[in-house]
Write a protein that holds these residues in place. Sequence first.
Motif, PDB file in Angstrom:
ATOM      1  N   GLY A 178       0.649  -1.355  -0.234  1.00 50.15           N
ATOM      2  CA  GLY A 178      -0.117   0.025  -0.073  1.00 50.15           C
ATOM      3  C   GLY A 178       0.952   1.288  -0.101  1.00 50.15           C
ATOM      4  O   GLY A 178       0.274   2.331   0.295  1.00 50.15           O
ATOM      5  N   ARG A 179       2.087   1.225  -0.552  1.00 51.60           N
ATOM      6  CA  ARG A 179       2.846   2.451  -0.242  1.00 51.60           C
ATOM      7  C   ARG A 179       2.522   3.366  -1.533  1.00 51.60           C
ATOM      8  O   ARG A 179       2.419   2.927  -2.636  1.00 51.60           O
ATOM      9  N   GLY A 180       2.571   4.638  -1.414  1.00 55.23           N
ATOM     10  CA  GLY A 180       2.416   5.726  -2.446  1.00 55.23           C
ATOM     11  C   GLY A 180       3.622   6.068  -2.841  1.00 55.23           C
ATOM     12  O   GLY A 180       4.765   5.399  -2.183  1.00 55.23           O
ATOM     13  N   GLN A 210      -4.925   9.375  -9.544  1.00 54.68           N
ATOM     14  CA  GLN A 210      -4.491  10.348 -10.674  1.00 54.68           C
ATOM     15  C   GLN A 210      -4.205  11.652 -10.032  1.00 54.68           C
ATOM     16  O   GLN A 210      -3.722  12.670 -10.802  1.00 54.68           O
ATOM     17  N   LEU A 211      -4.074  11.913  -8.715  1.00 53.86           N
ATOM     18  CA  LEU A 211      -3.755  13.168  -8.275  1.00 53.86           C
ATOM     19  C   LEU A 211      -2.071  12.977  -7.767  1.00 53.86           C
ATOM     20  O   LEU A 211      -1.511  14.120  -7.442  1.00 53.86           O
ATOM     21  N   HIS A 212      -1.583  11.769  -7.553  1.00 48.07           N
ATOM     22  CA  HIS A 212      -0.142  11.616  -7.055  1.00 48.07           C
ATOM     23  C   HIS A 212       0.563  12.179  -7.821  1.00 48.07           C
ATOM     24  O   HIS A 212       1.517  12.928  -7.265  1.00 48.07           O
ATOM     25  N   ASP A 213       0.781  12.281  -9.215  1.00 41.36           N
ATOM     26  CA  ASP A 213       1.890  12.980 -10.079  1.00 41.36           C
ATOM     27  C   ASP A 213       1.836  14.326  -9.813  1.00 41.36           C
ATOM     28  O   ASP A 213       2.776  15.027  -9.715  1.00 41.36           O
ATOM     29  N   SER A 214       0.371  15.065  -9.672  1.00 42.76           N
ATOM     30  CA  SER A 214       0.337  16.516  -9.465  1.00 42.76           C
ATOM     31  C   SER A 214       1.005  16.747  -8.180  1.00 42.76           C
ATOM     32  O   SER A 214       1.748  17.825  -8.019  1.00 42.76           O
ATOM     33  N   CYS A 258      -9.318  14.666  -2.585  1.00 41.62           N
ATOM     34  CA  CYS A 258      -9.930  13.824  -3.632  1.00 41.62           C
ATOM     35  C   CYS A 258     -10.658  14.755  -4.574  1.00 41.62           C
ATOM     36  O   CYS A 258     -10.912  16.077  -4.107  1.00 41.62           O
ATOM     37  N   GLY A 259     -10.815  14.291  -5.770  1.00 43.40           N
ATOM     38  CA  GLY A 259     -11.744  15.233  -6.549  1.00 43.40           C
ATOM     39  C   GLY A 259     -10.710  16.574  -7.087  1.00 43.40           C
ATOM     40  O   GLY A 259      -9.618  16.467  -7.241  1.00 43.40           O
ATOM     41  N   GLU A 260     -11.278  17.652  -6.831  1.00 38.72           N
ATOM     42  CA  GLU A 260     -10.723  18.946  -7.192  1.00 38.72           C
ATOM     43  C   GLU A 260     -10.211  19.695  -5.843  1.00 38.72           C
ATOM     44  O   GLU A 260     -10.164  20.912  -5.841  1.00 38.72           O
ATOM     45  N   ARG A 261      -9.337  18.910  -5.164  1.00 40.30           N
ATOM     46  CA  ARG A 261      -8.908  19.402  -3.898  1.00 40.30           C
ATOM     47  C   ARG A 261      -7.332  19.663  -4.070  1.00 40.30           C
ATOM     48  O   ARG A 261      -6.669  19.886  -3.013  1.00 40.30           O
ATOM     49  N   LEU A 262      -6.748  19.460  -5.206  1.00 38.61           N
ATOM     50  CA  LEU A 262      -5.253  19.638  -5.233  1.00 38.61           C
ATOM     51  C   LEU A 262      -4.844  20.877  -4.833  1.00 38.61           C
ATOM     52  O   LEU A 262      -3.963  21.085  -3.806  1.00 38.61           O
ATOM     53  N   GLU A 263      -5.325  22.063  -5.261  1.00 39.39           N
ATOM     54  CA  GLU A 263      -4.943  23.468  -5.187  1.00 39.39           C
ATOM     55  C   GLU A 263      -5.209  23.737  -3.871  1.00 39.39           C
ATOM     56  O   GLU A 263      -4.315  24.444  -2.845  1.00 39.39           O
ATOM     57  N   GLU A 264      -6.290  23.347  -3.186  1.00 37.88           N
ATOM     58  CA  GLU A 264      -6.750  23.942  -1.847  1.00 37.88           C
ATOM     59  C   GLU A 264      -5.723  23.041  -0.821  1.00 37.88           C
ATOM     60  O   GLU A 264      -5.286  23.520   0.346  1.00 37.88           O
ATOM     61  N   THR A 265      -5.604  21.683  -1.109  1.00 35.08           N
ATOM     62  CA  THR A 265      -4.727  21.246  -0.214  1.00 35.08           C
ATOM     63  C   THR A 265      -2.967  21.510  -0.131  1.00 35.08           C
ATOM     64  O   THR A 265      -2.384  21.974   0.886  1.00 35.08           O
ATOM     65  N   TYR A 324      -0.134   8.121  -0.423  1.00 30.47           N
ATOM     66  CA  TYR A 324      -0.662   6.934  -0.235  1.00 30.47           C
ATOM     67  C   TYR A 324      -2.053   6.887  -1.180  1.00 30.47           C
ATOM     68  O   TYR A 324      -2.628   7.949  -1.341  1.00 30.47           O
ATOM     69  N   PRO A 325      -2.454   5.685  -1.634  1.00 27.50           N
ATOM     70  CA  PRO A 325      -3.513   5.650  -2.212  1.00 27.50           C
ATOM     71  C   PRO A 325      -4.764   5.651  -1.191  1.00 27.50           C
ATOM     72  O   PRO A 325      -4.575   5.526   0.032  1.00 27.50           O
ATOM     73  N   ILE A 326      -6.105   5.788  -1.568  1.00 22.12           N
ATOM     74  CA  ILE A 326      -7.295   5.847  -0.832  1.00 22.12           C
ATOM     75  C   ILE A 326      -7.552   4.138  -0.737  1.00 22.12           C
ATOM     76  O   ILE A 326      -7.740   3.692  -1.831  1.00 22.12           O
ATOM     77  N   THR A 327      -7.799   3.927   0.423  1.00 25.33           N
ATOM     78  CA  THR A 327      -7.733   2.237   0.641  1.00 25.33           C
ATOM     79  C   THR A 327      -8.666   2.289   1.953  1.00 25.33           C
ATOM     80  O   THR A 327      -8.802   2.925   2.922  1.00 25.33           O
ATOM     81  N   PHE A 328      -9.768   1.308   1.724  1.00 27.17           N
ATOM     82  CA  PHE A 328     -10.483   0.865   2.992  1.00 27.17           C
ATOM     83  C   PHE A 328     -10.527  -0.800   2.885  1.00 27.17           C
ATOM     84  O   PHE A 328     -10.102  -1.482   2.024  1.00 27.17           O
ATOM     85  N   PRO A 329     -10.763  -1.135   4.285  1.00 28.10           N
ATOM     86  CA  PRO A 329     -10.987  -2.758   4.223  1.00 28.10           C
ATOM     87  C   PRO A 329     -11.826  -3.181   3.291  1.00 28.10           C
ATOM     88  O   PRO A 329     -12.971  -2.862   2.861  1.00 28.10           O
ATOM     89  N   SER A 330     -11.466  -4.276   2.431  1.00 28.82           N
ATOM     90  CA  SER A 330     -11.959  -4.950   1.265  1.00 28.82           C
ATOM     91  C   SER A 330     -13.240  -5.382   1.379  1.00 28.82           C
ATOM     92  O   SER A 330     -14.063  -5.299   0.502  1.00 28.82           O
ATOM     93  N   GLU A 331     -13.556  -5.877   2.442  1.00 27.00           N
ATOM     94  CA  GLU A 331     -14.811  -6.292   2.571  1.00 27.00           C
ATOM     95  C   GLU A 331     -15.990  -5.280   2.910  1.00 27.00           C
ATOM     96  O   GLU A 331     -17.114  -5.694   2.598  1.00 27.00           O
TER      97      GLU A 331
END
Length: 437
Positions: free
Chosen positions: A53-55, A151-155, A120-127, A174-181
């Motif tokens: 799970g490493r970004g 899709q935001l990682h490179d930016s 997530c989404g359009e939050r790059l500039e805000e972050t 890191y990627p966005i991840t949740f328990p798979s089940e």
Amino acid sequence: MRRYLRVVVLCLACGFCSLLYAFSQLAVSLEEGAGGGGGKPQAAAASWLAGGGRGAVRGAGTSTHPGRSDRCKDFSLCCWNTYWMLPSDVCGMNCFWEAAFRYSLKIQPVEKMHLAVVACGERLEETMTMLKSAIIFSIKPLQFHIFAEDQLHDSFKGRLESWSFLRTFNYTLYPITFPSENAAEWKKLFKPCASQRLFLPLILKEVDSLLYVDTDILFLRPVDDIWSLLKKFNSTQIAAMAPEHEEPRIGWYNRFARHPYYGKTGVNSGVMLMNMTRIRRKYFKNDMTSVRLRWGDILMPLLKKYKLNITWGDQDLLNIIFFHNPESLFVFPCQWNYRPDHCIYGSNCHEAEEEGIFILHGNRGVYHDDKQPAFRAVYEALRNCSFEDEDISSLWKSLELELQKTVHTYCGKIYKIFIKQLAKSIRDRYDRPPKER
């Protein structure tokens, strides 16, 4: 008699030199045995993260001194030698004192402050603006934990790499991840990424303490100051948040909530300081079973029980948890999480009136519309600010002119609280000579 005294003095001198030599060799061996502890923090992966799970990881914050060779970076690498000679490629530091003190200094690393955000989404500039505000004022180095859609990682990487000259921060993506089940249920809770914060103690297993903030946060004073509140926790407290409202007459939880919530008006999770070691160890009281449950075991049962009754997703779940475990929460004043609700109907955060705003929270998109121009003015000022000392030093003066144009709104009428702490932070950090910073 003189001959004996000379012999004694000579023996003492030789013994002293031998002792120093032994000490220096011990220091070198211990230093090498530590494995060169300057590595970057590793992200501990939760069990549901495939392949670890490493970004993407990039360290941009190790302490260096421009203009000096690598051998001089963390003291010279010279060792004590019996001929008092320094190798030609070692900087001219007094080898005697270095051998004596090098190890003692090495074992006292500078504390890093860990800050997490979910974008997530359009939050790059805000972050990025939030991260910039953290860097501008903070004193101790920062470790950013950035959870973002792939899709935001490179930016993020490109923007953060352009700041690497600052040498005051490291970051991990890191990627966005949740328990798979149960991933589908967690993704659709409130907003696609919002509930990621609930799993930070389980993902960042090697991080002891963490400051989580929403993307729409702006620091108007050093992160060091809110980080220092960890020392004020008593033995039972595991996290800190601010109240959702100061005025019950306009409070949401006390008027509309269909689930338990903390205190009189609930708490807001946009700024959450956590002792994650305590969170992972604690067994929580709950209203589902008489058995206390650990953090990783309580989240899904709570969601199943209350998913039809909660409106604000993960924040509601946190309110439910701390309703049943009120002794575990440290509540800090509203100036650490100042939102439009604190001034939209008139000023109701008295601490901010006295000392100014410490952390600005522009929820409901107020940085990007014209509903609260005072909030937008602060955001635009920090977004457009560079890292040049001169630019930062003049920031609050130009911002004050913009804020004076907002006095037709309730928040604008008290615009001075928006710049009070900001001006102080700038004076403390940038208006002193470099040697005093």
